[in-house]
Design a protein around this motif. Structure first.
Motif, PDB file in Angstrom:
ATOM      1  N   UNK A  64       0.414   1.939  25.416  1.00 23.04           N
ATOM      2  CA  UNK A  64       0.883   2.642  24.217  1.00 23.04           C
ATOM      3  C   UNK A  64       1.287   4.064  24.604  1.00 23.04           C
ATOM      4  N   UNK A  65       2.357   4.216  25.376  1.00 24.59           N
ATOM      5  CA  UNK A  65       2.758   5.556  25.833  1.00 24.59           C
ATOM      6  C   UNK A  65       3.156   6.449  24.668  1.00 24.59           C
ATOM      7  N   UNK A  66       2.952   7.762  24.852  1.00 24.19           N
ATOM      8  CA  UNK A  66       3.244   8.714  23.777  1.00 24.19           C
ATOM      9  C   UNK A  66       4.447   9.597  24.105  1.00 24.19           C
ATOM     10  N   UNK A  67       5.003   9.503  25.300  1.00 23.02           N
ATOM     11  CA  UNK A  67       6.155  10.324  25.687  1.00 23.02           C
ATOM     12  C   UNK A  67       7.350   9.426  25.996  1.00 23.02           C
ATOM     13  N   UNK A  68       8.543  10.005  25.940  1.00 20.82           N
ATOM     14  CA  UNK A  68       9.751   9.251  26.286  1.00 20.82           C
ATOM     15  C   UNK A  68       9.694   8.779  27.738  1.00 20.82           C
ATOM     16  N   UNK A  69       9.154   9.632  28.599  1.00 19.10           N
ATOM     17  CA  UNK A  69       9.021   9.242  30.005  1.00 19.10           C
ATOM     18  C   UNK A  69       8.100   8.039  30.149  1.00 19.10           C
ATOM     19  N   UNK A  70       6.951   8.081  29.452  1.00 20.63           N
ATOM     20  CA  UNK A  70       6.024   6.958  29.502  1.00 20.63           C
ATOM     21  C   UNK A  70       6.644   5.675  28.984  1.00 20.63           C
ATOM     22  N   UNK A  71       7.428   5.789  27.901  1.00 23.79           N
ATOM     23  CA  UNK A  71       8.119   4.617  27.341  1.00 23.79           C
ATOM     24  C   UNK A  71       9.115   4.056  28.353  1.00 23.79           C
ATOM     25  N   UNK A  72       9.838   4.938  29.041  1.00 26.27           N
ATOM     26  CA  UNK A  72      10.825   4.473  30.029  1.00 26.27           C
ATOM     27  C   UNK A  72      10.148   3.750  31.187  1.00 26.27           C
ATOM     28  N   UNK A  73       9.002   4.233  31.601  1.00 22.98           N
ATOM     29  CA  UNK A  73       8.282   3.575  32.689  1.00 22.98           C
ATOM     30  C   UNK A  73       7.686   2.244  32.226  1.00 22.98           C
ATOM     31  N   UNK A  74       7.250   2.173  30.973  1.00 22.36           N
ATOM     32  CA  UNK A  74       6.774   0.903  30.444  1.00 22.36           C
ATOM     33  C   UNK A  74       7.903  -0.128  30.446  1.00 22.36           C
ATOM     34  N   UNK A  75       9.092   0.277  30.007  1.00 23.75           N
ATOM     35  CA  UNK A  75      10.225  -0.649  29.985  1.00 23.75           C
ATOM     36  C   UNK A  75      10.609  -1.068  31.398  1.00 23.75           C
ATOM     37  N   UNK A  76      10.545  -0.137  32.339  1.00 27.03           N
ATOM     38  CA  UNK A  76      10.805  -0.467  33.730  1.00 27.03           C
ATOM     39  C   UNK A  76       9.820  -1.526  34.226  1.00 27.03           C
ATOM     40  N   UNK A  77       8.543  -1.301  33.936  1.00 25.40           N
ATOM     41  CA  UNK A  77       7.522  -2.265  34.344  1.00 25.40           C
ATOM     42  C   UNK A  77       7.784  -3.633  33.727  1.00 25.40           C
TER      43      UNK A  77
END
Length: 290
Positions: free
Chosen positions: A126-139
């Protein structure tokens, strides 16, 4: 006979890439050849985002056994965060084209949400930053790929010197630190850059030996470090300031899985050791040590 460059590392010109290049040099790790979009001594210059990026990557991967995919967009570098998924997909396509067996993809602790307990690799993200969201999508793209490649996702914690706290500090400046109502300062999972180098080298050894590795690994020294302790170990002064409401008191990675695979350097979790590693790396970059 020259040592074969069995490991291709993508993203050698960024801050972490520069640190790892110096760290591998200190460790005598000469199996790695670095790619970047700007020329590096002894490296490979190519742009993975170009129209021929997949073919160029595949050509660079020929004769390698392991790929370390560090290249990507961060809040510090700027650019569209969607590039992180684009790069991962191009890397997978190129690796499959030439039959690479092992690819290590660099993700981030930013994929986790807010929790007082240690984040484990299998928990829901449950990322809270745009960067975290982008890395989740990458994963998600990596995990969804139907491929014979053994992909390992490395969720890397804070690295002393590559962070905004120490890496962004200059001698003689006073660092502002959030202080919570109870008097404490933020705590984070951290590691020194030479500890990261050691962890990666041991993981590469395992991959080259054909070992099966977990698909997701948290990468950090065990436990957390309080930011005030790290700042003081670095010889900087700091000024407490009231923590804003959205400030996160504690972010800790569960490191049991990685500790079962590698041997951590002695005192890797101590702030004095982390700062010593950073200073040694700085000296190496400046050409003062080998």
């Amino acid at each position: 006979m020259a040592l074969e460059k069995k490991i291709l590392a993508l993203g050698g010109s960024g801050r972490v890439g520069q640190m790892l290049r110096a760290g591998f040099e200190i460790a005598g790790e000469h199996r790695v050849i670095w790619q970047s979009r700007t020329p590096l001594p002894g490296g490979i210059c190519l742009d993975p985002l170009a129209d021929d990026g997949v073919d160029a990557l595949a050509n660079a991967m020929k004769g390698r056994d392991v790929v370390f995919a560090l290249a990507g967009v961060t809040p510090a570098t700027g650019g569209s965060m969607s590039i992180n998924s684009v790069l991962a997909n191009k890397t997978l396509a190129a690796a499959e084209q030439v039959g690479i067996r092992h690819v290590f993809f660099v993700s981030s602790a930013a994929v986790y949400g807010v929790s007082d307990v240690a984040h484990r690799e299998e928990e829901a993200l449950t990322p809270v930053s745009d960067y975290g969201v982008s890395k989740q999508r990458m994963e998600e793209d990596i995990l969804r790929a139907q491929s014979p490649i053994r992909s390992v996702i490395l969720r890397i914690g804070n690295i002393v010197g590559a962070d905004q706290l120490i890496g962004g500090a200059t001698k003689g400046t006073t660092i502002g630190l959030d202080q919570f109502a109870g008097g404490g300062f933020p705590e984070r999972s951290y590691m020194g850059p030479i500890t990261l180098t050691s962890i990666l080298t041991q993981l590469f050894d395992r991959a080259l030996a054909g070992d099966a590795l977990p698909q997701i690994l948290n990468v950090s020294a065990p436990g957390t470090v309080s930011m005030d302790a790290l700042v003081q170990a670095g010889g900087f002064s700091f000024q407490p300031r009231p923590a804003p409401e959205q400030a996160i008191p504690r972010v800790v990675l569960d490191t049991k899985r990685i500790e079962g695979l590698v041997t951590m350097p002695e005192n890797a979790a101590h702030p004095d050791q982390m700062i010593a590693e950073w200073k040694r790396l700085q000296a190496a970059v400046e050409g003062n040590v080998t």
